[in-house]
Design a protein around this motif. Structure first.
Motif, PDB file in Angstrom:
ATOM      1  N   LEU A 299      38.832 -12.505 -61.503  1.00 26.72           N
ATOM      2  CA  LEU A 299      40.131 -12.072 -60.986  1.00 26.72           C
ATOM      3  C   LEU A 299      40.180 -10.552 -60.794  1.00 26.72           C
ATOM      4  O   LEU A 299      40.693 -10.064 -59.776  1.00 26.72           O
TER       5      LEU A 299
ATOM      6  N   SER B  85      31.267 -11.282 -56.823  1.00 25.80           N
ATOM      7  CA  SER B  85      32.054 -12.519 -56.841  1.00 25.80           C
ATOM      8  C   SER B  85      31.130 -13.727 -56.713  1.00 25.80           C
ATOM      9  O   SER B  85      31.309 -14.733 -57.409  1.00 25.80           O
TER      10      SER B  85
ATOM     11  N   CYS C  81      36.129 -15.277 -50.790  1.00 30.85           N
ATOM     12  CA  CYS C  81      36.712 -14.112 -51.474  1.00 30.85           C
ATOM     13  C   CYS C  81      37.110 -13.028 -50.481  1.00 30.85           C
ATOM     14  O   CYS C  81      38.171 -12.398 -50.613  1.00 30.85           O
TER      15      CYS C  81
END
Length: 409
Positions: free
Chosen positions: A89, A294, A325
């Protein structure tokens, strides 16, 4: 020449991690409000990220395995999932800020609205990750980012009162009109900007990409000891420029144009050209790092095939996750949210998430099952425990400080 290019991973990580949009904005804000009074935080952050990255790089080189793969195995799937959720996150938030940072840098160069540049920036990141070799990615982006040295040159050209700057650094005080709580809020933000978790995940995953072994430990140390201190030096130069030009005029930093204002005042259009290239390289490099991170974190935890050395068809989920992403980050920016605001929030939340990413690395680096004779030494462990305390304090204090100060307002 090969040895010089060997430190490119550290340079890229420093330029695209330590000096990303978060560091550019946060250091300029701090300099414009507190002068050099938070220099000590940058120094603490440099030592901390060197320690963190050195352990991560050593774990990757010795074990030959990726960070999240080991964390999941060593701590169990539940603890690993908590680590993954926090890291992912924060990484996604940072990725969003970096895409916005690329667009803002292109706005400086062209005067075209950043909203129009954001899809171009996201597409550029994707095409480079898809087509460019890892070595080309790290060498070109990292070396171009060195043009940010123009901030250091600008400090000398501005002819500051050196005794005053050094005095502010050695005897930090809260500026008149500022509150002590706000000072500590920005201390946490600056610490979070220096020790953003994605820097370490990219660094250690890059070690796997480049097939580091025990023989690569010396190269790892050189990367860490050259790259991150360089990033810290550039951070202090950014803060010093803001201290010299913006602080006396009470100019609050709310845009990237205000960050570069001291450089333009010092060196005119030539300096502006250099700083635009540097900011573009730094933000684009950070966008590459966060996008790759990511994919790295998800793939390593879930056991997917990953790595730029594998073609998209061989690591489909790795590449798809990065595209998703990028699209999420682009969608957030499309709402019109200010990239600078995202940046300021992301560095604070980086400090909050640090314990979940730092502690597992510290544990694994002391596990002889993975590390053999290359476990942490006494000095590294002593520093590791000191920084664990610092990180926990920063993480606990971050939210209360954000609420009390209204995010530093």
């Amino acid at each position: 020449m090969k040895k010089l290019l060997g430190i490119a991973l550290g340079i890229l990580t420093a330029i695209g991690g330590f000096v990303d949009i978060g560091d550019l904005v946060t250091n300029a804000v701090v300099g414009s409000r507190f002068g050099m009074g938070l220099t000590w935080v940058v120094l603490v952050g440099v030592v901390g990220i060197c320690l963190f990255a050195q352990m991560s790089g050593r774990v990757a080189a010795v074990s030959g395995r990726a960070t999240f793969e080991i964390i999941r195995e060593r701590l169990g799937p539940r603890a690993g999932l908590a680590n993954l959720a926090a890291s992912f996150l924060i990484n996604l938030m940072t990725l969003t800020a970096e895409i916005g940072g690329v667009a803002l840098a292109l706005q400086l160069a062209t005067s075209v609205e950043p909203m129009l540049w954001m899809p171009v920036a996201a597409f550029g990141v994707w095409i480079v990750i898809w087509r460019a070799k890892f070595s080309l990615l790290e060498n070109v982006t990292g070396l171009l980012g060195l043009t940010l040295i123009v901030f250091a040159v600008a400090v000398f050209l501005l002819g500051p009162d050196w005794s005053q700057l050094i005095g502010q650094a050695l005897h930090p005080t809260v500026s008149q009109g500022e509150h002590t709580v706000t000072y500590w809020y920005y201390a946490v933000a600056l610490f979070g900007a220096a020790m953003t978790p994605y820097e370490v995940f990219f660094f250690s995953s890059g070690a796997i990409e480049e097939k580091w072994t025990v023989k690569s430990l010396a190269q790892s140390r050189v990367n860490v000891l050259v790259g991150f201190p360089l990033g810290g030096f550039l951070s202090l130069a950014i803060a010093a420029c803001a201290t010299i030009v913006l602080l006396p005029q009470s100019i609050a930093v709310t845009s990237l144009s205000q960050v570069v204002l001291p450089v333009v005042q010092a060196g005119g259009k030539i300096a502006l050209a250099f700083v635009i290239v540097g900011i573009l390289a730094a933000t684009f490099g950070a966008a590459l790092e966060t996008t790759l991170s990511s994919g790295y974190t998800l793939s390593q935890y879930f056991g997917w095939s990953w790595g730029k050395f594998r073609r998209p068809a061989q690591a489909a989920r790795f590449h798809v996750s990065m595209i998703i992403c990028l699209l999420i980050g682009l969608g957030v920016l499309a709402t019109g949210v200010d990239p600078v605001l995202i940046t300021e929030i992301s560095v604070v939340f980086s400090a909050i998430a640090l314990p979940l990413t730092y502690l597992p690395i510290l544990i694994v680096a002391n596990d002889p099952e993975y590390m053999g004779e290359h476990v942490n030494g006494r000095l590294t462990n002593a520093l590791g425990m000191v920084y664990l305390v610092i990180i926990l304090v920063a993480a606990i204090a971050a939210i209360p400080l954000m609420i009390i100060t209204g995010a530093g307002a």
